[in-house]
Motif scaffolding. Structure first.
Motif, mmCIF file in Angstrom:
data_model
loop_
_atom_site.group_PDB
_atom_site.id
_atom_site.type_symbol
_atom_site.label_atom_id
_atom_site.label_comp_id
_atom_site.label_asym_id
_atom_site.label_seq_id
_atom_site.Cartn_x
_atom_site.Cartn_y
_atom_site.Cartn_z
ATOM 1 N N LEU A 167 0.902 -1.146 0.000
ATOM 2 C CA LEU A 167 0.000 0.000 0.000
ATOM 3 C C LEU A 167 0.944 1.199 0.000
ATOM 4 O O LEU A 167 1.524 1.565 1.019
ATOM 5 C CB LEU A 167 -0.925 0.001 1.208
ATOM 6 C CG LEU A 167 -2.022 1.063 1.235
ATOM 7 C CD1 LEU A 167 -2.748 1.179 -0.107
ATOM 8 C CD2 LEU A 167 -3.025 0.790 2.331
ATOM 9 N N LYS A 168 1.168 1.762 -1.170
ATOM 10 C CA LYS A 168 2.291 2.655 -1.406
ATOM 11 C C LYS A 168 2.061 4.083 -0.918
ATOM 12 O O LYS A 168 2.978 4.726 -0.401
ATOM 13 C CB LYS A 168 2.618 2.670 -2.908
ATOM 14 C CG LYS A 168 2.865 1.268 -3.488
ATOM 15 C CD LYS A 168 2.990 1.319 -5.009
ATOM 16 C CE LYS A 168 2.945 -0.079 -5.613
ATOM 17 N NZ LYS A 168 4.088 -0.915 -5.216
ATOM 18 N N ILE A 169 0.838 4.590 -1.116
ATOM 19 C CA ILE A 169 0.495 5.971 -0.786
ATOM 20 C C ILE A 169 -0.957 5.986 -0.318
ATOM 21 O O ILE A 169 -1.799 5.308 -0.907
ATOM 22 C CB ILE A 169 0.675 6.889 -2.017
ATOM 23 C CG1 ILE A 169 2.140 6.889 -2.492
ATOM 24 C CG2 ILE A 169 0.220 8.307 -1.720
ATOM 25 C CD1 ILE A 169 2.355 7.557 -3.836
ATOM 26 N N TRP A 170 -1.264 6.759 0.735
ATOM 27 C CA TRP A 170 -2.622 6.756 1.270
ATOM 28 C C TRP A 170 -3.578 7.582 0.429
ATOM 29 O O TRP A 170 -4.688 7.160 0.121
ATOM 30 C CB TRP A 170 -2.612 7.257 2.711
ATOM 31 C CG TRP A 170 -3.970 7.238 3.338
ATOM 32 C CD1 TRP A 170 -4.754 8.294 3.673
ATOM 33 C CD2 TRP A 170 -4.722 6.060 3.685
ATOM 34 N NE1 TRP A 170 -5.944 7.862 4.223
ATOM 35 C CE2 TRP A 170 -5.944 6.480 4.236
ATOM 36 C CE3 TRP A 170 -4.472 4.691 3.588
ATOM 37 C CZ2 TRP A 170 -6.913 5.604 4.683
ATOM 38 C CZ3 TRP A 170 -5.434 3.807 4.039
ATOM 39 C CH2 TRP A 170 -6.638 4.261 4.576
ATOM 40 N N ASP A 171 -3.184 8.780 0.041
ATOM 41 C CA ASP A 171 -4.061 9.658 -0.732
ATOM 42 C C ASP A 171 -4.240 9.126 -2.152
ATOM 43 O O ASP A 171 -3.263 8.838 -2.856
ATOM 44 C CB ASP A 171 -3.470 11.066 -0.783
ATOM 45 C CG ASP A 171 -4.320 12.020 -1.599
ATOM 46 O OD1 ASP A 171 -5.416 12.382 -1.139
ATOM 47 O OD2 ASP A 171 -3.904 12.372 -2.724
ATOM 48 N N GLY A 172 -5.499 8.986 -2.570
ATOM 49 C CA GLY A 172 -5.793 8.361 -3.856
ATOM 50 C C GLY A 172 -5.236 9.113 -5.053
ATOM 51 O O GLY A 172 -4.706 8.513 -5.991
ATOM 52 N N GLU A 173 -5.353 10.446 -5.054
ATOM 53 C CA GLU A 173 -4.878 11.225 -6.194
ATOM 54 C C GLU A 173 -3.358 11.231 -6.272
ATOM 55 O O GLU A 173 -2.767 11.179 -7.359
ATOM 56 C CB GLU A 173 -5.424 12.653 -6.141
ATOM 57 C CG GLU A 173 -6.875 12.750 -6.573
ATOM 58 C CD GLU A 173 -7.106 12.134 -7.943
ATOM 59 O OE1 GLU A 173 -6.360 12.472 -8.889
ATOM 60 O OE2 GLU A 173 -8.018 11.291 -8.065
ATOM 61 N N THR A 174 -2.693 11.304 -5.111
ATOM 62 C CA THR A 174 -1.230 11.230 -5.106
ATOM 63 C C THR A 174 -0.782 9.852 -5.581
ATOM 64 O O THR A 174 0.196 9.728 -6.332
ATOM 65 C CB THR A 174 -0.686 11.507 -3.693
ATOM 66 O OG1 THR A 174 -1.204 12.749 -3.227
ATOM 67 C CG2 THR A 174 0.826 11.572 -3.699
#
Length: 254
Positions: free
Chosen positions: A150-157
């Motif tokens: 799970l690389k990044i929490w924010d979907g757009e980022t």
């Protein structure tokens, strides 16, 4: 059946417990900017070109003898790949086995299923590294361990740096948890990106089959391969020990 395999790495100690043979599948639905296996992104065979190794011998058509041109991606059938895996069976001990990696193994799901069945029939324990972009319950339940990022929490980022949103990946983490299979979750640490590691850790804490959450420091080992593929090279930096120590304070421990 046949599949396209990028590489088979023997005596691996980084792709699951014990000593393992890692089979790298060609093809991935993600386009991570920091990818350290960029030769596994395309599902097709590719040639990597390293101009500094070229000796200008003019023998390209006969095969490169200097290592300047490296072919990645070979069509292999189930029996051939199984033979490579069985060659190390005596060294697996009580924990080791085979890990299917990539790329994304589930991009070649039918071939993966047949190969997994052949391994199980031969007494080989199976694990998989996956992006969790796809969900195949019938294949997941054949595995003794799943490793996923799970690389990044924010979907757009997440979309900006990987080419896809993480909404499906998060949902597939929840679905995978319901199958009762041990999961190791990972996040590669990229100092230039705000990845939301505390939020990721809290999310994973609520999934009882996530047995471990690991932070993996970015390394630039894929840069030379990106250049050799004509894909450019990112300008990310390696996280220092202080940053890793700080971020690891947010990681839950079972």
């Amino acid at each position: 059946m046949t599949g396209i395999i990028a590489d088979i790495q023997r005596a691996s100690v980084h792709d699951g417990p014990g000593l393992r043979t890692t089979v790298f599948f060609k093809g991935c639905p993600l386009r991570c900017s920091w990818c350290h296996n960029p030769e596994c992104i395309s599902p097709k065979p590719q040639t990597l070109f390293y101009p500094d190794k070229c000796i200008h011998c003019g023998g390209c058509a006969q095969g490169c003898f200097s290592g300047a041109r490296v072919l990645c991606g070979k069509i292999m059938d189930t029996d051939t790949v199984l033979g490579e895996i069985l060659a190390d069976k005596d060294y697996y001990g009580t924990e080791g086995g085979v890990t299917f990696s990539g790329g994304e193994p589930l991009l070649q799901a039918d071939f993966l299923a047949e190969l997994t069945d052949a391994c199980i029939a031969s007494g080989i324990r199976c694990a998989m590294e996956t992006s969790l972009w796809f969900f195949r319950e019938d294949i997941f339940t054949r595995m003794q361990l799943i490793m996923a990022d799970l690389k990044i929490w924010d979907g757009e980022t997440h979309r900006r740096y990987t080419g896809v949103s993480n909404e499906r990946i998060r949902e597939n983490f929840r679905r995978l948890n319901e199958l009762g299979i041990p999961i190791i979750a990972r996040t590669p640490v990229i100092p230039e990106i705000s990845q939301g590691i505390p939020e990721i850790s809290e999310f994973l804490r609520g999934l009882e089959n996530v047995k471990k959450y690991e932070l993996l420091p970015y390394h630039p080992l894929g840069n030379a391969k990106l250049t050799a593929l004509g894909m450019g090279s990112p300008s990310f930096t390696v996280p220092d020990k202080e940053l890793m120590k700080e971020l690891n304070q947010h990681v839950f421990i079972r």
